[in-house]
Design a protein around this motif. Structure first.
Motif, PDB file in Angstrom:
ATOM      1  N   ILE A  99       0.846  -1.199   0.000  1.00 48.25           N
ATOM      2  CA  ILE A  99       0.000   0.000   0.000  1.00 48.25           C
ATOM      3  C   ILE A  99       0.881   1.248   0.000  1.00 48.25           C
ATOM      4  O   ILE A  99       0.657   2.197  -0.760  1.00 48.25           O
ATOM      5  N   ALA A 103       0.847   3.730  -3.130  1.00 51.30           N
ATOM      6  CA  ALA A 103       0.176   5.005  -2.890  1.00 51.30           C
ATOM      7  C   ALA A 103       1.147   6.102  -2.498  1.00 51.30           C
ATOM      8  O   ALA A 103       0.727   7.235  -2.238  1.00 51.30           O
ATOM      9  N   TRP A 116      -8.488  14.891   1.963  1.00 52.44           N
ATOM     10  CA  TRP A 116      -8.039  13.530   1.648  1.00 52.44           C
ATOM     11  C   TRP A 116      -8.770  13.058   0.399  1.00 52.44           C
ATOM     12  O   TRP A 116      -9.994  13.195   0.289  1.00 52.44           O
ATOM     13  N   TRP A 118      -9.631   9.783  -1.614  1.00 54.88           N
ATOM     14  CA  TRP A 118      -9.636   8.318  -1.513  1.00 54.88           C
ATOM     15  C   TRP A 118      -9.201   7.652  -2.816  1.00 54.88           C
ATOM     16  O   TRP A 118      -8.867   6.468  -2.816  1.00 54.88           O
ATOM     17  N   SER A 119      -9.181   8.397  -3.883  1.00 56.95           N
ATOM     18  CA  SER A 119      -8.764   7.796  -5.162  1.00 56.95           C
ATOM     19  C   SER A 119      -7.276   7.448  -5.168  1.00 56.95           C
ATOM     20  O   SER A 119      -6.815   6.713  -6.050  1.00 56.95           O
ATOM     21  N   LEU A 121      -5.949   5.474  -3.159  1.00 56.70           N
ATOM     22  CA  LEU A 121      -5.876   4.042  -2.827  1.00 56.70           C
ATOM     23  C   LEU A 121      -6.429   3.149  -3.940  1.00 56.70           C
ATOM     24  O   LEU A 121      -6.408   1.929  -3.813  1.00 56.70           O
ATOM     25  N   THR A 122      -6.917   3.729  -5.040  1.00 55.72           N
ATOM     26  CA  THR A 122      -7.486   2.926  -6.126  1.00 55.72           C
ATOM     27  C   THR A 122      -6.484   1.952  -6.728  1.00 55.72           C
ATOM     28  O   THR A 122      -6.815   0.776  -6.920  1.00 55.72           O
ATOM     29  N   VAL A 124      -4.158   0.434  -5.343  1.00 55.39           N
ATOM     30  CA  VAL A 124      -3.729  -0.588  -4.366  1.00 55.39           C
ATOM     31  C   VAL A 124      -4.926  -1.181  -3.619  1.00 55.39           C
ATOM     32  O   VAL A 124      -4.774  -1.688  -2.511  1.00 55.39           O
ATOM     33  N   ARG A 125      -6.089  -1.150  -4.237  1.00 56.57           N
ATOM     34  CA  ARG A 125      -7.289  -1.614  -3.529  1.00 56.57           C
ATOM     35  C   ARG A 125      -7.206  -3.090  -3.158  1.00 56.57           C
ATOM     36  O   ARG A 125      -7.765  -3.504  -2.148  1.00 56.57           O
ATOM     37  N   TRP A 127      -4.504  -4.656  -2.200  1.00 56.89           N
ATOM     38  CA  TRP A 127      -3.667  -4.721  -1.006  1.00 56.89           C
ATOM     39  C   TRP A 127      -4.423  -4.191   0.219  1.00 56.89           C
ATOM     40  O   TRP A 127      -4.236  -4.692   1.334  1.00 56.89           O
ATOM     41  N   VAL A 128      -5.260  -3.200   0.011  1.00 56.21           N
ATOM     42  CA  VAL A 128      -6.082  -2.693   1.117  1.00 56.21           C
ATOM     43  C   VAL A 128      -7.036  -3.788   1.596  1.00 56.21           C
ATOM     44  O   VAL A 128      -7.221  -3.992   2.807  1.00 56.21           O
TER      45      VAL A 128
END
Length: 196
Positions: A99, A103, A116, A118-119, A121-122, A124-125, A127-128
């Motif tokens: 992640i 990111a 913030w 949130w895109s 983290l797209t 690496v979703r 891995w999230v």
């Protein structure tokens, strides 16, 4: 020396001498003489409170007998606690590093106004998702191990192993959080290129 007023011998009971077990003045009225020659209290007589034979001493307490079930319950709790702690920590560490790596660039270019996006983290979703699954896997198994360790300790079915399971299950979240945070920071440093 005796006083002249005191009699030398107590007066004898009417009817002559009585043995020590017999009533001092014959049989009470209305009571039948005891057939064995032993003294029987008169009818309606109750002994005062606190008199009588002393109570038998209580038997010494013994420690509970060892259980015949063995230590399987405690061993199972310890194995669950170890699997929860190690499995969640390894899965969370792998996810956290990836992640941070994926990111890192997006976080480096994020404006400093406190918003913030949130895109970030797209990419690496997956891995999230692995990080979340690792967290909940460790939580469920850790709570199970904690409860089973308490039961094993109380019921003496693997008491030492149950205590060890309680300790491992209790420190598992601390280990998970520390390792994942450290690896995530390492991944972010590698992903942003800050480290070199």
């Amino acid at each position: 020396m005796t006083t002249p007023d005191a009699p030398q011998n107590p007066p004898a009971a009417p009817g002559g001498w009585a043995p020590p077990g017999a009533p001092p003045f014959g049989t009470p009225s209305g009571a039948a003489p005891a057939s064995s020659g032993a003294y029987a209290p008169p009818a309606g007589y109750a002994a005062p409170q606190g008199f009588g034979m002393p109570a038998a001493p209580a038997a010494p307490s013994r420690p509970p007998a060892p259980s015949r079930h063995g230590s399987g319950l405690g061993l199972t709790a310890l194995v669950l606690a170890l699997v929860a702690t190690l499995g969640a920590t390894v899965g969370g560490a792998i996810a956290g590093f990836n992640i941070g790596l994926g990111a890192g660039k997006g976080l480096a270019y994020l404006p400093m106004d406190g918003s913030w996006d949130w895109s970030i983290l797209t990419p690496v979703r997956d891995w999230v998702l692995l990080g979340e699954v690792s967290f909940w896997f460790g939580t469920v198994l850790g709570v199970w191990a904690l409860v089973q360790g308490i039961v094993a300790t109380v019921s003496r079915r693997g008491r030492g192993l149950g205590i060890a399971a309680i300790v491992v299950a209790a420190i598992g979240p601390i280990v998970f959080g520390g390792v994942v945070q450290g690896v995530l920071m390492s991944g972010l440093a590698a992903g942003t290129g800050i480290g070199g």
